[in-house]
Design an enzyme around this catalytic site. Structure first.
Site, PDB file in Angstrom:
ATOM      1  N   SER A 116      49.833  19.158  65.167  1.00  0.00           N
ATOM      2  CA  SER A 116      50.620  19.143  63.932  1.00  0.00           C
ATOM      3  C   SER A 116      51.938  19.923  63.968  1.00  0.00           C
ATOM      4  CB  SER A 116      49.755  19.688  62.788  1.00  0.00           C
ATOM      5  OG  SER A 116      49.526  21.074  62.980  1.00  0.00           O
ATOM      6  N   THR A 137      52.056  12.340  56.943  1.00  0.00           N
ATOM      7  CA  THR A 137      53.127  13.286  56.614  1.00  0.00           C
ATOM      8  C   THR A 137      54.380  12.574  56.099  1.00  0.00           C
ATOM      9  OG1 THR A 137      54.653  14.847  57.644  1.00  0.00           O
ATOM     10  CG2 THR A 137      53.735  13.195  59.083  1.00  0.00           C
ATOM     11  N   ASP A 138      55.204  13.318  55.356  1.00  0.00           N
ATOM     12  CA  ASP A 138      56.493  12.768  54.912  1.00  0.00           C
ATOM     13  C   ASP A 138      57.495  12.668  56.066  1.00  0.00           C
ATOM     14  OD1 ASP A 138      57.035  15.485  55.255  1.00  0.00           O
ATOM     15  OD2 ASP A 138      57.776  15.813  53.210  1.00  0.00           O
ATOM     16  N   GLU A 139      57.178  13.353  57.199  1.00  0.00           N
ATOM     17  CA  GLU A 139      58.144  13.357  58.313  1.00  0.00           C
ATOM     18  C   GLU A 139      58.334  11.974  58.924  1.00  0.00           C
ATOM     19  OE1 GLU A 139      58.112  16.468  61.140  1.00  0.00           O
ATOM     20  OE2 GLU A 139      57.458  17.969  59.696  1.00  0.00           O
ATOM     21  N   TYR A 183      56.325  14.545  67.328  1.00  0.00           N
ATOM     22  CA  TYR A 183      55.230  14.682  66.350  1.00  0.00           C
ATOM     23  C   TYR A 183      55.300  13.574  65.301  1.00  0.00           C
ATOM     24  CZ  TYR A 183      53.029  16.148  61.996  1.00  0.00           C
ATOM     25  OH  TYR A 183      52.300  16.153  60.826  1.00  0.00           O
ATOM     26  N   SER A 184      56.467  13.436  64.645  1.00  0.00           N
ATOM     27  CA  SER A 184      56.519  12.467  63.542  1.00  0.00           C
ATOM     28  C   SER A 184      56.400  11.032  64.056  1.00  0.00           C
ATOM     29  CB  SER A 184      57.778  12.661  62.689  1.00  0.00           C
ATOM     30  OG  SER A 184      58.938  12.641  63.461  1.00  0.00           O
TER      31      SER A 184
HETATM   32  P1  NAD Z   1      46.268  22.018  62.092  1.00  0.00           P
HETATM   33  O1  NAD Z   1      47.042  21.944  63.359  1.00  0.00           O
HETATM   34  O2  NAD Z   1      46.157  23.310  61.372  1.00  0.00           O
HETATM   35  O3  NAD Z   1      44.766  21.518  62.349  1.00  0.00           O
HETATM   36  C1  NAD Z   1      44.462  20.403  63.136  1.00  0.00           C
HETATM   37  C2  NAD Z   1      42.960  20.437  63.444  1.00  0.00           C
HETATM   38  O4  NAD Z   1      42.638  19.279  64.208  1.00  0.00           O
HETATM   39  C3  NAD Z   1      42.542  21.645  64.267  1.00  0.00           C
HETATM   40  O5  NAD Z   1      41.370  22.216  63.721  1.00  0.00           O
HETATM   41  C4  NAD Z   1      42.283  21.078  65.650  1.00  0.00           C
HETATM   42  O6  NAD Z   1      41.296  21.790  66.380  1.00  0.00           O
HETATM   43  C5  NAD Z   1      41.818  19.667  65.302  1.00  0.00           C
HETATM   44  N1  NAD Z   1      42.050  18.722  66.401  1.00  0.00           N
HETATM   45  C6  NAD Z   1      43.200  18.533  67.101  1.00  0.00           C
HETATM   46  N2  NAD Z   1      43.025  17.582  68.027  1.00  0.00           N
HETATM   47  C7  NAD Z   1      41.746  17.130  67.885  1.00  0.00           C
HETATM   48  C8  NAD Z   1      40.985  16.132  68.548  1.00  0.00           C
HETATM   49  N3  NAD Z   1      41.515  15.398  69.542  1.00  0.00           N
HETATM   50  N4  NAD Z   1      39.708  15.927  68.160  1.00  0.00           N
HETATM   51  C9  NAD Z   1      39.164  16.689  67.170  1.00  0.00           C
HETATM   52  N5  NAD Z   1      39.840  17.650  66.517  1.00  0.00           N
HETATM   53  C10 NAD Z   1      41.118  17.862  66.858  1.00  0.00           C
HETATM   54  O7  NAD Z   1      46.885  20.890  61.178  1.00  0.00           O
HETATM   55  P2  NAD Z   1      47.088  20.862  59.594  1.00  0.00           P
HETATM   56  O8  NAD Z   1      48.350  21.528  59.248  1.00  0.00           O
HETATM   57  O9  NAD Z   1      45.836  21.293  58.940  1.00  0.00           O
HETATM   58  O10 NAD Z   1      47.307  19.297  59.370  1.00  0.00           O
HETATM   59  C11 NAD Z   1      46.192  18.428  59.155  1.00  0.00           C
HETATM   60  C12 NAD Z   1      46.704  16.997  59.020  1.00  0.00           C
HETATM   61  O11 NAD Z   1      47.598  16.914  57.930  1.00  0.00           O
HETATM   62  C13 NAD Z   1      47.470  16.505  60.252  1.00  0.00           C
HETATM   63  O12 NAD Z   1      47.126  15.160  60.461  1.00  0.00           O
HETATM   64  C14 NAD Z   1      48.929  16.632  59.841  1.00  0.00           C
HETATM   65  O13 NAD Z   1      49.720  15.673  60.500  1.00  0.00           O
HETATM   66  C15 NAD Z   1      48.833  16.357  58.349  1.00  0.00           C
HETATM   67  N6  NAD Z   1      49.877  16.989  57.528  1.00  0.00           N
HETATM   68  C16 NAD Z   1      50.116  18.341  57.626  1.00  0.00           C
HETATM   69  C17 NAD Z   1      51.062  18.930  56.790  1.00  0.00           C
HETATM   70  C18 NAD Z   1      51.340  20.412  56.824  1.00  0.00           C
HETATM   71  O14 NAD Z   1      52.255  20.874  56.157  1.00  0.00           O
HETATM   72  N7  NAD Z   1      50.595  21.228  57.575  1.00  0.00           N
HETATM   73  C19 NAD Z   1      51.758  18.142  55.881  1.00  0.00           C
HETATM   74  C20 NAD Z   1      51.501  16.773  55.820  1.00  0.00           C
HETATM   75  C21 NAD Z   1      50.543  16.208  56.636  1.00  0.00           C
HETATM   76  O1  DAU Z   2      56.674  17.830  56.108  1.00  0.00           O
HETATM   77  C1  DAU Z   2      55.333  17.872  56.513  1.00  0.00           C
HETATM   78  C2  DAU Z   2      55.231  18.598  57.831  1.00  0.00           C
HETATM   79  O2  DAU Z   2      55.447  19.986  57.556  1.00  0.00           O
HETATM   80  C3  DAU Z   2      53.897  18.400  58.534  1.00  0.00           C
HETATM   81  O3  DAU Z   2      53.748  17.042  58.879  1.00  0.00           O
HETATM   82  C4  DAU Z   2      53.801  19.262  59.799  1.00  0.00           C
HETATM   83  O4  DAU Z   2      52.509  19.134  60.367  1.00  0.00           O
HETATM   84  C5  DAU Z   2      54.054  20.704  59.410  1.00  0.00           C
HETATM   85  O5  DAU Z   2      54.053  21.512  60.568  1.00  0.00           O
HETATM   86  C6  DAU Z   2      55.382  20.839  58.661  1.00  0.00           C
HETATM   87  O6  DAU Z   2      56.488  20.572  59.559  1.00  0.00           O
HETATM   88  P1  DAU Z   2      57.831  21.454  59.526  1.00  0.00           P
HETATM   89  O7  DAU Z   2      58.501  21.349  60.833  1.00  0.00           O
HETATM   90  O8  DAU Z   2      58.629  21.155  58.304  1.00  0.00           O
HETATM   91  O9  DAU Z   2      57.150  22.921  59.313  1.00  0.00           O
HETATM   92  P2  DAU Z   2      57.475  24.346  59.974  1.00  0.00           P
HETATM   93  O10 DAU Z   2      56.675  25.357  59.217  1.00  0.00           O
HETATM   94  O11 DAU Z   2      57.351  24.324  61.449  1.00  0.00           O
HETATM   95  O12 DAU Z   2      59.001  24.563  59.619  1.00  0.00           O
HETATM   96  C7  DAU Z   2      59.449  24.537  58.271  1.00  0.00           C
HETATM   97  C8  DAU Z   2      60.961  24.686  58.283  1.00  0.00           C
HETATM   98  O13 DAU Z   2      61.278  26.015  58.723  1.00  0.00           O
HETATM   99  C9  DAU Z   2      61.643  23.749  59.256  1.00  0.00           C
HETATM  100  O14 DAU Z   2      62.885  23.345  58.711  1.00  0.00           O
HETATM  101  C10 DAU Z   2      61.865  24.604  60.499  1.00  0.00           C
HETATM  102  C11 DAU Z   2      62.073  25.987  59.914  1.00  0.00           C
HETATM  103  N1  DAU Z   2      61.616  27.112  60.775  1.00  0.00           N
HETATM  104  C12 DAU Z   2      60.350  27.059  61.255  1.00  0.00           C
HETATM  105  C13 DAU Z   2      59.877  28.079  62.064  1.00  0.00           C
HETATM  106  C14 DAU Z   2      58.472  28.019  62.644  1.00  0.00           C
HETATM  107  C15 DAU Z   2      62.452  28.201  61.008  1.00  0.00           C
HETATM  108  O15 DAU Z   2      63.601  28.246  60.526  1.00  0.00           O
HETATM  109  N2  DAU Z   2      61.991  29.210  61.795  1.00  0.00           N
HETATM  110  C16 DAU Z   2      60.733  29.195  62.346  1.00  0.00           C
HETATM  111  O16 DAU Z   2      60.380  30.148  63.098  1.00  0.00           O
END
Ligand code: NAD
Ligand code: DAU
Length: 367
Positions: free
Chosen positions: A99, A148-150, A174-175
């Protein structure tokens, strides 16, 4: 009681287990914890425990007969098929993914494997399971894909927010991998009729987020007296959603969403990164002032920008409100305040997850 309703209730009783993938990660574990607070429907939690998966997140469920943790990979089709059959699963909620955008830039391989091939294997197992069901059980089955919105790409400052019909323009490995999985999910509905639901969500924050993502990283670095790294000019905009609001949106989509539809989920909280970081610093100044009396914002450092950094994401979440009656509860202010409070109260959790591999990642990314 009407015979149809009685049959539906019987089918629901016979087939009442949720398979959650990635339920030891940030959003997955919050979803599982909330689900078991709200419902007595059991959860099978399938997670292979990558660096991002953490059983500490689920510690409060120890001994709960409604929660079964299975350490395994979504790439293992036989394992998934056995779980679906043996536990008579009636719905899959699919979180498992790689992610983190920055990690996808350093090494996209795992993203292709888990996010694309893994989602494909899961869809294949789900299709076979669904085909084996009949009647109401078949009609009630759901595959909820958490995306995700990405996938929509980047917006200009004055562009309208992403709707569900916005063209896909993913910009990072990723996206792109998430976009590929969304297309597969769509195709399984269109071609085979699999009752899928897709949610495209904005940036989540809240308890149990791994401190590689902006908000927990800034809190962790601030308290450790380390630099707070801002990529580029810090004016990139994200739409912040509290993870508990995301969990409630997913429950609503699972219960009431129309198969084949996608739902955008957002917090109506667009903020530039620099403002987010200043908010966190101010909250920390109030709750846990630095011993020298200086503000935490004095630790801010501008660093090299993320390659291909998307400038702005914004979610138009009117469809889920109109059709399913869902809106987020948290405001930006309340959500940030309770998140800072949670991290301050759970420094033991932070210590447990920031092990050697975490430190290696941080030194590689911010060298
Ligand atoms: P995360 O990275 O915290 O957790 C991912 C989990 O998936 C982990 O527990 C990892 O062990 C497990 N995993 C990874 N590969 C695996 C595999 N091959 N088999 C089984 N388990 C596996 O991610 P998150 O932030 O909780 O995101 C969860 C979902 O939501 C993802 O699909 C991500 O794309 C989506 N999403 C996240 C965000 C965000 O802001 N974090 C926003 C929108 C969508
Ligand atoms: O929009 C949804 C997505 O949000 C999810 O699909 C992803 O799984 C999740 O990781 C998140 O992606 P971002 O890249 O937006 O999140 P991140 O927290 O990595 O970064 C948020 C913003 O902050 C981005 O513009 C990058 C910036 N950033 C991030 C880090 C880690 C910094 O400026 N400094 C940093 O050290």
């Amino acid at each position: 009681m009407l015979p149809g309703l009685a049959l539906l209730l019987l089918a629901a009783r016979l087939l009442m287990t949720l398979l959650v993938t990635g339920g030891a990660g940030f959003i997955g574990s919050n979803f599982v914890l909330d689900w078991l607070r709200e419902s007595d429907e059991p959860v099978i939690n399938l997670d292979c425990l990558t660096y991002a998966g953490n059983l500490h997140n689920l510690a409060s469920l120890e001994g709960d007969p409604h929660h079964t943790f299975v350490r395994g990979n979504i790439l293992d089709g036989d394992l998934v098929s056995a779980l679906l059959r043996d536990h008579r699963v009636r719905a899959i909620v699919h979180f498992a993914a790689e992610s983190h955008v920055d990690r996808s830039i350093h090494g996209p391989d795992d993203f292709i494997q888990t996010n694309i091939v893994g989602s494909f294997r899961l869809l294949e197992a789900a299709r076979a399971h669904w085909m084996s069901l009949d009647g109401e059980a078949k009609a009630a089955f759901r595959f909820l894909h958490v995306s995700t919105d990405e996938v929509y790409g980047s917006l200009g400052a004055h562009d309208a927010a992403f709707t569900e019909t916005h063209p896909y323009q993913p910009n990072s490995p990723y996206s792109a991998s998430k976009a590929a999985s969304d297309h597969l999910v769509r195709a399984y509905h269109h071609t085979y009729g699999l009752p899928v639901l897709t949610s495209n969500c904005s940036n989540n924050y809240g308890p149990y987020q791994f401190p590689e993502k902006l908000i927990p990283l800034v809190i962790h670095h601030a308290l450790a007296g380390k630099p707070l790294p801002i990529y580029g000019d810090g004016q990139q905009v994200r739409d912040w959603l509290h993870v508990r609001d995301h969990a409630s949106a997913l429950r609503r989509i699972l219960a009431q969403g129309t198969p084949g539809e996608t739902y955008n989920v957002g917090g109506w909280n667009e903020r530039p990164n620099l403002e987010v970081v200043h908010t966190l610093c101010r909250l920390l100044d109030e709750a846990s002032p630095r011993p020298d009396g200086k503000p935490y914002s004095s630790q801010i450092e501008f660093v090299r920008d993320r390659p291909g950094h998307d400038r702005r994401y914004a979610i138009d979440a009117r469809k889920i409100e109109r059709e399913l009656g869902w809106r987020p509860d948290e405001t930006f202010e309340s959500g940030m305040a309770n998140t800072v409070a949670w991290y301050l109260a759970h420094q033991d959790w932070v210590r447990a997850v920031t092990d050697g591999s975490y430190r290696d990642w941080i030194s590689r990314q911010y060298q």
